[in-house]
Design a protein around this motif. Structure first.
Motif, mmCIF file in Angstrom:
data_model
loop_
_atom_site.group_PDB
_atom_site.id
_atom_site.type_symbol
_atom_site.label_atom_id
_atom_site.label_comp_id
_atom_site.label_asym_id
_atom_site.label_seq_id
_atom_site.Cartn_x
_atom_site.Cartn_y
_atom_site.Cartn_z
ATOM 1 N N LYS A 185 0.821 -1.215 0.000
ATOM 2 C CA LYS A 185 0.000 0.000 0.000
ATOM 3 C C LYS A 185 0.855 1.266 0.000
ATOM 4 O O LYS A 185 0.458 2.298 0.553
ATOM 5 C CB LYS A 185 -0.957 0.001 1.195
ATOM 6 C CG LYS A 185 -1.959 -1.146 1.157
ATOM 7 C CD LYS A 185 -2.973 -1.053 2.281
ATOM 8 C CE LYS A 185 -3.990 -2.185 2.175
ATOM 9 N NZ LYS A 185 -4.998 -2.142 3.255
ATOM 10 N N ASN A 186 2.035 1.178 -0.609
ATOM 11 C CA ASN A 186 2.920 2.338 -0.687
ATOM 12 C C ASN A 186 2.267 3.502 -1.417
ATOM 13 O O ASN A 186 2.522 4.666 -1.108
ATOM 14 C CB ASN A 186 4.228 1.955 -1.398
ATOM 15 C CG ASN A 186 5.299 1.532 -0.416
ATOM 16 O OD1 ASN A 186 5.021 1.308 0.753
ATOM 17 N ND2 ASN A 186 6.532 1.419 -0.892
ATOM 18 N N CYS A 187 1.441 3.188 -2.414
ATOM 19 C CA CYS A 187 0.788 4.253 -3.176
ATOM 20 C C CYS A 187 -0.094 5.114 -2.276
ATOM 21 O O CYS A 187 -0.182 6.336 -2.441
ATOM 22 C CB CYS A 187 -0.023 3.668 -4.326
ATOM 23 S SG CYS A 187 -1.237 2.428 -3.855
ATOM 24 N N ALA A 188 -0.760 4.474 -1.326
ATOM 25 C CA ALA A 188 -1.622 5.207 -0.397
ATOM 26 C C ALA A 188 -0.798 5.923 0.671
ATOM 27 O O ALA A 188 -1.170 7.003 1.139
ATOM 28 C CB ALA A 188 -2.607 4.250 0.266
ATOM 29 N N ARG A 189 0.338 5.333 1.035
ATOM 30 C CA ARG A 189 1.195 5.916 2.074
ATOM 31 C C ARG A 189 1.770 7.268 1.652
ATOM 32 O O ARG A 189 1.923 8.155 2.476
ATOM 33 C CB ARG A 189 2.350 4.965 2.398
ATOM 34 C CG ARG A 189 1.965 3.784 3.272
ATOM 35 C CD ARG A 189 3.083 2.764 3.353
ATOM 36 N NE ARG A 189 4.350 3.347 3.785
ATOM 37 C CZ ARG A 189 4.669 3.593 5.063
ATOM 38 N NH1 ARG A 189 3.790 3.325 6.015
ATOM 39 N NH2 ARG A 189 5.834 4.093 5.364
ATOM 40 N N LEU A 195 -5.338 9.232 -0.555
ATOM 41 C CA LEU A 195 -6.281 8.420 -1.315
ATOM 42 C C LEU A 195 -5.732 6.999 -1.450
ATOM 43 O O LEU A 195 -4.633 6.719 -0.995
ATOM 44 C CB LEU A 195 -6.518 9.040 -2.697
ATOM 45 C CG LEU A 195 -6.996 10.492 -2.698
ATOM 46 C CD1 LEU A 195 -7.141 10.998 -4.129
ATOM 47 C CD2 LEU A 195 -8.310 10.638 -1.936
ATOM 48 N N THR A 196 -6.500 6.123 -2.080
ATOM 49 C CA THR A 196 -6.097 4.712 -2.201
ATOM 50 C C THR A 196 -6.123 4.274 -3.662
ATOM 51 O O THR A 196 -7.059 3.586 -4.096
ATOM 52 C CB THR A 196 -7.036 3.823 -1.371
ATOM 53 O OG1 THR A 196 -8.408 4.111 -1.741
ATOM 54 C CG2 THR A 196 -6.862 4.105 0.118
ATOM 55 N N MET A 208 -10.070 6.987 -10.960
ATOM 56 C CA MET A 208 -10.877 8.142 -11.360
ATOM 57 C C MET A 208 -11.321 9.024 -10.203
ATOM 58 O O MET A 208 -12.235 9.821 -10.350
ATOM 59 C CB MET A 208 -12.113 7.646 -12.122
ATOM 60 C CG MET A 208 -11.801 6.921 -13.419
ATOM 61 S SD MET A 208 -11.164 8.038 -14.678
ATOM 62 C CE MET A 208 -12.610 9.059 -14.975
ATOM 63 N N HIS A 209 -10.696 8.896 -9.046
ATOM 64 C CA HIS A 209 -11.124 9.708 -7.911
ATOM 65 C C HIS A 209 -10.976 11.193 -8.259
ATOM 66 O O HIS A 209 -9.905 11.635 -8.709
ATOM 67 C CB HIS A 209 -10.276 9.378 -6.679
ATOM 68 C CG HIS A 209 -10.882 9.855 -5.395
ATOM 69 N ND1 HIS A 209 -11.008 11.189 -5.071
ATOM 70 C CD2 HIS A 209 -11.422 9.171 -4.346
ATOM 71 C CE1 HIS A 209 -11.574 11.310 -3.901
ATOM 72 N NE2 HIS A 209 -11.849 10.098 -3.438
ATOM 73 N N PRO A 210 -12.023 12.001 -8.069
ATOM 74 C CA PRO A 210 -11.984 13.418 -8.452
ATOM 75 C C PRO A 210 -10.982 14.263 -7.677
ATOM 76 O O PRO A 210 -10.658 15.376 -8.106
ATOM 77 C CB PRO A 210 -13.423 13.892 -8.195
ATOM 78 C CG PRO A 210 -13.958 12.940 -7.168
ATOM 79 C CD PRO A 210 -13.342 11.622 -7.523
ATOM 80 N N ASP A 211 -10.482 13.763 -6.550
ATOM 81 C CA ASP A 211 -9.507 14.522 -5.774
ATOM 82 C C ASP A 211 -8.065 14.093 -6.046
ATOM 83 O O ASP A 211 -7.136 14.570 -5.403
ATOM 84 C CB ASP A 211 -9.796 14.399 -4.270
ATOM 85 C CG ASP A 211 -10.907 15.344 -3.830
ATOM 86 O OD1 ASP A 211 -10.976 16.467 -4.360
ATOM 87 O OD2 ASP A 211 -11.704 14.960 -2.951
ATOM 88 N N CYS A 212 -7.873 13.185 -6.997
ATOM 89 C CA CYS A 212 -6.512 12.786 -7.379
ATOM 90 C C CYS A 212 -5.818 13.982 -8.009
ATOM 91 O O CYS A 212 -6.348 14.609 -8.933
ATOM 92 C CB CYS A 212 -6.565 11.619 -8.359
ATOM 93 S SG CYS A 212 -4.951 11.139 -9.017
ATOM 94 N N LEU A 213 -4.622 14.315 -7.532
ATOM 95 C CA LEU A 213 -3.900 15.504 -7.981
ATOM 96 C C LEU A 213 -2.981 15.270 -9.176
ATOM 97 O O LEU A 213 -2.305 16.183 -9.619
ATOM 98 C CB LEU A 213 -3.069 16.076 -6.818
ATOM 99 C CG LEU A 213 -3.826 16.393 -5.530
ATOM 100 C CD1 LEU A 213 -2.859 16.976 -4.502
ATOM 101 C CD2 LEU A 213 -4.963 17.368 -5.792
ATOM 102 N N LYS A 214 -2.922 14.059 -9.672
ATOM 103 C CA LYS A 214 -2.069 13.732 -10.827
ATOM 104 C C LYS A 214 -0.605 14.066 -10.560
ATOM 105 O O LYS A 214 0.135 14.465 -11.463
ATOM 106 C CB LYS A 214 -2.525 14.491 -12.093
ATOM 107 C CG LYS A 214 -4.014 14.598 -12.283
ATOM 108 C CD LYS A 214 -4.672 13.249 -12.390
ATOM 109 C CE LYS A 214 -6.178 13.382 -12.583
ATOM 110 N NZ LYS A 214 -6.879 12.097 -12.563
ATOM 111 N N CYS A 215 -0.166 13.896 -9.328
ATOM 112 C CA CYS A 215 1.214 14.244 -8.961
ATOM 113 C C CYS A 215 2.202 13.137 -9.299
ATOM 114 O O CYS A 215 3.407 13.378 -9.420
ATOM 115 C CB CYS A 215 1.296 14.587 -7.479
ATOM 116 S SG CYS A 215 0.924 13.202 -6.374
ATOM 117 N N GLY A 216 1.715 11.898 -9.419
ATOM 118 C CA GLY A 216 2.574 10.790 -9.792
ATOM 119 C C GLY A 216 3.392 10.177 -8.668
ATOM 120 O O GLY A 216 4.208 9.277 -8.903
ATOM 121 N N LYS A 217 3.213 10.622 -7.440
ATOM 122 C CA LYS A 217 3.982 10.075 -6.317
ATOM 123 C C LYS A 217 3.714 8.578 -6.128
ATOM 124 O O LYS A 217 4.622 7.809 -5.817
ATOM 125 C CB LYS A 217 3.649 10.833 -5.032
ATOM 126 C CG LYS A 217 4.214 12.243 -4.946
ATOM 127 C CD LYS A 217 3.848 12.897 -3.628
ATOM 128 C CE LYS A 217 4.373 14.326 -3.522
ATOM 129 N NZ LYS A 217 5.828 14.388 -3.419
#
Length: 228
Positions: A185-189, A195-196, A208-217
């Motif tokens: 679950k590193n992506c969520a960390r 987000l998850t 498709m979560h509307p609050d995803c910031l497209k940061c790529g982390k």
């Protein structure tokens, strides 16, 4: 006893990535706006920009262009406790209240300042300064992007963001391969918005979560490199 007294490690954490340090823009804006109020009008760009771009790209502006968001991710994230963002600030009711509250305050102040460019600039400047102070405080209480979870412009951006197919050619979403077993679950960390992304594993449309910031982390933090 030693293990019991040991401080529990938070799930979320700081994750440094390469990129431009844009937070100097918000610092410069606050300083210049103090001496030259008309400079405050520049904030209009950061008010309308995220909403317009979100129609095609989602909250890309918030994660890649916003100077204040850049400050949260690249500066304050190093010192934040990264506690869980309170669930109630993400609710529709609270976010709707913040939209009406901020715009009500803005409208009333702008009514009395109308016609005077300096006074109108000062209205924008005050709003930015006060919300920045709130955002900084919340960064040290909870997480760096706590304010972004209910920022009025961020909320409007999430409302107009694409949520289903067909998607604009400008829109990009995180794709997680079906082989993801959700063990690390590193992506969520490392997600600034907590987000998850792993929830979208195997989905053709991606996350498709509307609050995803497209940061790529999340993509960079994935140890198996099964995110794109």
């Amino acid at each position: 006893m030693g293990q019991k007294n040991k401080r529990k490690k938070n799930f979320h954490r700081h994750f440094a990535t390469k990129g431009l340090n844009l937070y100097w823009i918000i610092f410069s804006y606050i300083i210049l706006g103090w001496f030259f109020p008309v400079v405050g009008l520049i904030a209009f760009i950061c008010m309308i920009g995220p909403v317009l771009t979100s129609i095609w790209k989602g909250r890309y502006w918030c994660g890649n262009i916003c100077p204040r968001g850049n400050m949260y991710d690249r500066l304050l994230s190093k010192y934040s406790p990264h506690r869980s963002i309170p669930k109630f600030v993400r609710t529709f009711g609270f976010r709707l209240f913040m939209v009406f509250f901020i715009f009500a305050v803005f409208t009333v102040q702008m009514y009395f300042a109308w016609g005077d460019w300096g006074a109108m600039g000062r209205v924008f400047w005050k709003i930015i300064v006060m919300t920045t102070i709130v955002g900084v405080i919340l960064s040290f209480i909870y997480a760096p992007r706590t304010w972004c979870s209910f920022c009025p412009m961020g909320t409007l951006s999430s409302w107009v963001a694409p949520k289903k197919q067909p998607l604009s050619s400008c829109y990009s979403s995180v794709h997680v391969e079906a082989t993801c077993e959700m063990k690390c679950k590193n992506c969520a960390r490392v997600c600034p918005m907590q987000l998850t992304p792993y929830d979208s594993r195997g989905q053709e449309s991606g996350y498709m979560h509307p609050d995803c910031l497209k940061c790529g982390k999340c993509i960079l933090a994935c140890p198996l490199k099964i995110m794109s």
